[in-house]
Write an enzyme that holds these catalytic residues in place. Structure first.
Site: not given
Ligand code: BGC
Length: 376
Positions: A133, A206, A344
């Site tokens: 991420h 997210h 996601e």
């Protein structure tokens, strides 16, 4: 009448409310309010988007984070359905990316390394030796420039310039994300980006959903449909092995609505064991870059139902397996195991190292574009 209502709304709160469409009851539009101060003295803001039906989405420019989001149940009662924190200090203490924009690369890049045109790049590693991420300070931990966007529906435009070399990525990346709260109770997220050097880009959001209400138990009774007949098995560090495995006949088959709890603890399935539950990427059946239905999530008691539409080729379904009650959320409620789930939309994890996967490379002169709509 409409004009008068607009005028009163705007003057009533001293110019901080941008009235988009003022009809009855509480006004649709955007209200900006302070959200706290970062350690370096910069101020973060909170923008409340409200549509004509009464849905509200609160977004802070810290991480472009969705702080709360109200959606109606079967009786029309609106309740907050996303996990998050009451104040900036909660986010600064650290959260597992609650509601934030994820970038420059959402999901994992193996060992934090990849090559472009023969040159190897080394990224920050922040997840058992892999890059996750965006690294140690991804787009979820930076302050974005924010301003209401023009249009007939409440919309917030966020901008961030990720400098060349940030977290190890090549190229200055200019990123723009627009959140639009549509009148049909859908939140549209449009991402775009350009670069001045060849790089990789994979942006997502997210948000953790609990359609019974944030902090109201686990998500195991939620029913999920994913319009995907293959998924990506992972190794013990959650990097895809490269196989695109059919879901048929396994607990990964969500081609029709299935209760999440039905297969999540199936320890006879090696992939459930690897993920500690669901933490995998499903390959959408129609994986071209047009907007298509990717998922439907529903919760039988409240009757809330959410569709996910996306231009992305894949979707990561993460069932909140790492939530363990240590992060305390809104209303002082600790978020326990599997009390929220993420959907996601994205390119495949580790694409920069797996040439058979659709490319996530962005060249100078090109514009990265991605759209996802969450509709209740
Ligand atoms: C990942 C999980 C990770 C979580 C962070 C998800 O997108 O797939 O493995 O733990 O983000 O909280």
């Amino acid at each position: 009448m409409k004009k008068i209502s607009s005028f009163l709304s705007i003057t009533a709160i001293a110019g901080v409310l941008m009235c988009v469409s003022c009809t009855s009851g509480q006004d649709a539009g955007i209200v900006k309010s302070p959200f706290g101060t970062l350690p370096d003295g910069q101020a973060a803001d909170l923008y409340t988007l409200r549509n004509e039906k009464g849905m509200t989405v609160k977004i802070t420019n810290f991480g472009g984070t969705i702080v709360s989001w109200t959606a109606p149940d079967k009786n029309g009662n609106y309740e907050d359905i996303t996990l998050g924190c009451d104040s900036l200090s909660g986010y600064l203490k650290g959260t597992p990316y609650f509601g934030s924009i994820i970038g420059r690369y959402g999901n994992r890049i193996a060992k934090g390394k990849f090559s472009l045109d023969g040159k190897e790049y080394t990224l920050a590693t922040n997840n058992i030796g892999n890059h996750l991420h965006g690294g140690l300070k991804g787009f979820d931990k930076v302050l974005w420039t924010a301003a209401p966007a023009n249009g007939s529906e409440p919309a917030l435009k966020l901008r961030y310039t990720s400098p060349d070399g940030e977290e190890g990525y090549p190229g200055n990346l200019q990123v723009e994300v627009v959140y639009t709260l549509q009148q049909d109770n859908a939140l549209k997220i449009e991402y775009s980006a350009t670069t001045d050097k060849k790089t990789v880009c994979n942006l997502t959001n997210h948000a953790y959903f609990n359609l019974a209400g944030a902090g109201k138990g686990d998500i195991l009774n939620h029913e999920l449909a994913l319009y995907a007949d293959r998924f990506l098995p992972v190794d013990s560090t959650l990097i895809p092995t490269g196989e695109l495995k059919p879901v048929a006949g396994s607990v990964f088959d969500f081609t029709r609505p299935v209760a999440i709890g039905a297969g999540i603890n199936d320890t006879g399935d090696a992939q459930i064991v690897a993920g500690g539950g669901y933490d995998h990427c499903w390959i959408l059946k129609n994986n071209g870059n047009t907007l298509k239905l990717a998922a439907v999530l529903s919760e039988p008691v409240s009757g809330r139902r959410m569709e996910v539409h996306t231009t992305e080729p894949a979707i990561q379904f993460y069932s909140g397996n790492f939530l363990d009650g240590t992060v305390v959320g809104k209303g002082n409620i600790p978020y326990k195991h599997r009390t929220g789930l993420c959907l996601e939309t994205e390119h495949y994890p580790d694409s920069p190292n797996q040439p058979e996967f659709p490319t996530a490379v962005l060249n100078p002169g090109e514009t990265y574009r991605s759209t996802t709509i969450y509709k209740f």
